[in-house]
Design a protein around this motif. Structure first.
Motif, short mmCIF file in Angstrom:
data_model
loop_
_atom_site.label_atom_id
_atom_site.label_comp_id
_atom_site.label_asym_id
_atom_site.label_seq_id
_atom_site.Cartn_x
_atom_site.Cartn_y
_atom_site.Cartn_z
N MET B 96 16.55 -9.07 -3.10
CA MET B 96 15.59 -10.13 -3.44
C MET B 96 14.69 -10.45 -2.25
N VAL B 97 15.25 -10.49 -1.07
CA VAL B 97 14.46 -10.72 0.15
C VAL B 97 13.46 -9.57 0.32
N ARG B 98 13.95 -8.35 0.10
CA ARG B 98 13.10 -7.17 0.22
C ARG B 98 11.92 -7.23 -0.76
N ALA B 99 12.21 -7.62 -2.02
CA ALA B 99 11.15 -7.70 -3.03
C ALA B 99 10.13 -8.78 -2.65
N GLY B 100 10.61 -9.90 -2.13
CA GLY B 100 9.71 -10.97 -1.71
C GLY B 100 8.79 -10.51 -0.60
N VAL B 101 9.35 -9.79 0.36
CA VAL B 101 8.54 -9.30 1.48
C VAL B 101 7.50 -8.30 1.00
N ARG B 102 7.90 -7.42 0.08
CA ARG B 102 6.93 -6.42 -0.40
C ARG B 102 5.79 -7.08 -1.17
N LEU B 103 6.10 -8.10 -1.96
CA LEU B 103 5.03 -8.81 -2.67
C LEU B 103 4.10 -9.48 -1.66
N THR B 104 4.69 -10.06 -0.62
CA THR B 104 3.89 -10.71 0.42
C THR B 104 2.91 -9.72 1.05
N MET B 105 3.40 -8.47 1.21
CA MET B 105 2.59 -7.47 1.89
C MET B 105 1.71 -6.67 0.93
N ASP B 106 1.72 -7.02 -0.37
CA ASP B 106 0.93 -6.26 -1.35
C ASP B 106 -0.53 -6.68 -1.24
N GLN B 107 -1.29 -5.91 -0.47
CA GLN B 107 -2.67 -6.33 -0.18
C GLN B 107 -3.60 -6.15 -1.38
N ARG B 108 -3.10 -5.57 -2.46
CA ARG B 108 -3.96 -5.45 -3.63
C ARG B 108 -3.58 -6.43 -4.74
N ALA B 109 -2.62 -7.32 -4.50
CA ALA B 109 -2.18 -8.24 -5.54
C ALA B 109 -3.20 -9.34 -5.75
N GLU B 110 -4.30 -9.00 -6.43
CA GLU B 110 -5.36 -9.99 -6.63
C GLU B 110 -4.90 -11.06 -7.62
N LEU B 112 -2.90 -13.32 -6.96
CA LEU B 112 -1.64 -13.88 -6.47
C LEU B 112 -1.88 -14.41 -5.07
N ASP B 113 -1.58 -15.69 -4.89
CA ASP B 113 -1.79 -16.29 -3.56
C ASP B 113 -0.63 -15.88 -2.65
N ARG B 114 -0.91 -14.91 -1.75
CA ARG B 114 0.14 -14.42 -0.85
C ARG B 114 0.19 -15.22 0.45
N SER B 115 -0.66 -16.24 0.55
CA SER B 115 -0.71 -16.97 1.82
C SER B 115 0.55 -17.81 2.02
N GLY B 116 1.20 -18.22 0.88
CA GLY B 116 2.37 -19.09 0.96
C GLY B 116 3.44 -18.59 1.91
N PRO B 117 3.95 -17.36 1.72
CA PRO B 117 5.03 -16.89 2.60
C PRO B 117 4.64 -16.87 4.07
N PHE B 118 3.40 -16.44 4.37
CA PHE B 118 2.98 -16.44 5.78
C PHE B 118 3.03 -17.87 6.31
N ARG B 119 2.49 -18.82 5.54
CA ARG B 119 2.50 -20.22 5.98
C ARG B 119 3.93 -20.75 6.05
#
Lengths: 223, 223
Positions: B96-110, B112-119
């Protein structure tokens, strides 16, 4: 000769189309037939240049490595900073570089070997660290291969974070901050004090590289 | 109470299924109906917990933040190292941690707000840097918010590089190298000398956190 020019243009059109489709759909979901439609070339022409979807992706990945020439500097650490800054400028402005970086960072692109770009970036950094070590720029404990991997890996994440938070608007600021955090553990303090790491460096290096490329082209045309 | 337990289990089953599908197909290409099939729940149950595909992805993204509790340390910089090491251990072992990280790093996931995990990652790091600054652990020029962003961004790239090159087998080695490169520009040298940054730290911190979680659970059951 005209035929060679045409072949280069066709190859470029196919790569641009592939970059666009990979960018939109991701590697997994992209198909060669979509790329054909966007490129506006025949199936025969495409397969003359690229044998498979993987081959197309590797073409896009390699496009980011076609570096503009950079002038040599007395400090090899400054050369590393300049490579990083030039890539930063191109990432903000060149769609092909952007597509290559996104493919590199596509952690779900199974069947595509993404290790190439990481290795290709680490090599020029590592080579310059070796030279920097020889001429006494580095702190004694530095292992050039390890440090090169840290710089390349950390840079990959900083660009991803900048894309997620501001669509690359703050990329130069973040890259400059990264360099200020990494270099004190790498460089002798006298070298550190003379490095140009500021945010204006990205545009400066890009324009210097463009000029150098034009000069070399002119020299080539005269010879 | 039994109903509440069932609801938590259903939510967990849906999130696990979503993590699996996002991991396989990427965010763009995933569909809710595929997630339904894998989760083995009714449409009504899914929509009770999650209103949309984006909502599901945010659930997976948030799952990586459910940190195990970490003991307080006298050194707040050591706490930051331990957060990073604990995440490293979980990234190597928890799907689950792995899947979360991959979604965070999915630079084409338009969309989807990926800023949350970085913040979300930058906040606990930044808070601890603030405390570290107050108790004199930091070098004078450090700006805690800037340094927190550098640590989080650089880490994101190091994990991506490790995944691309060795499918995370060398992750702990690379993370340890990153910390050794970043901390000398952050920490006072007396603090730096006492930090545990070695590769064995990841497993140590994980087991300490597990014990602490079990103790807290036992204490809760008794009260």
């Amino acid at each position: 000769m005209a035929e060679q020019v045409r072949a280069i243009r066709t190859r470029q059109a196919i790569l641009s189309a592939a970059a666009k489709i990979f960018e939109e759909r991701g590697y997994q979901a992209s198909t060669i037939s979509e790329i054909l439609t966007v490129a506006g070339v025949t199936k025969g022409a495409l397969y003359f240049h690229f044998q498979s979807k993987e081959d197309l992706a590797l073409g896009v990945l390699n496009a980011q490595n076609q570096n503009l020439p950079l002038p040599e500097r007395a400090s090899k650490l400054q050369e590393i900073v300049d490579i990083v800054m030039l890539h930063t400028y191109r990432l903000q402005t060149d769609p092909m570089v952007r597509a290559g970086v996104r493919l590199t960072m596509d952690q779900r692109a199974e069947g595509l070997d993404r290790s190439g770009p990481f290795r290709n970036w680490a090599v020029p950094v590592s080579e310059r660290l070796d030279k920097a070590q020889l001429q006494g720029e580095l702190l004694p404990h530095v292992d050039p291969a390890e440090t090169a991997d840290v710089i390349v890996g950390a840079y990959a994440g900083i660009q991803s974070m900048s894309q997620a938070l501001t669509d690359y608007r703050d990329l130069v600021v973040r890259v400059s901050a990264l360099l200020r955090h990494l270099l004190p553990s790498i460089a002798q303090s006298s070298v550190l004090a003379s490095l140009h790491l500021g945010e204006s460096r990205a545009a400066e290096v890009y324009h210097e590289a463009l000029l150098l490329a034009q000069e070399r082209e002119a020299a080539g045309a005269l010879s």
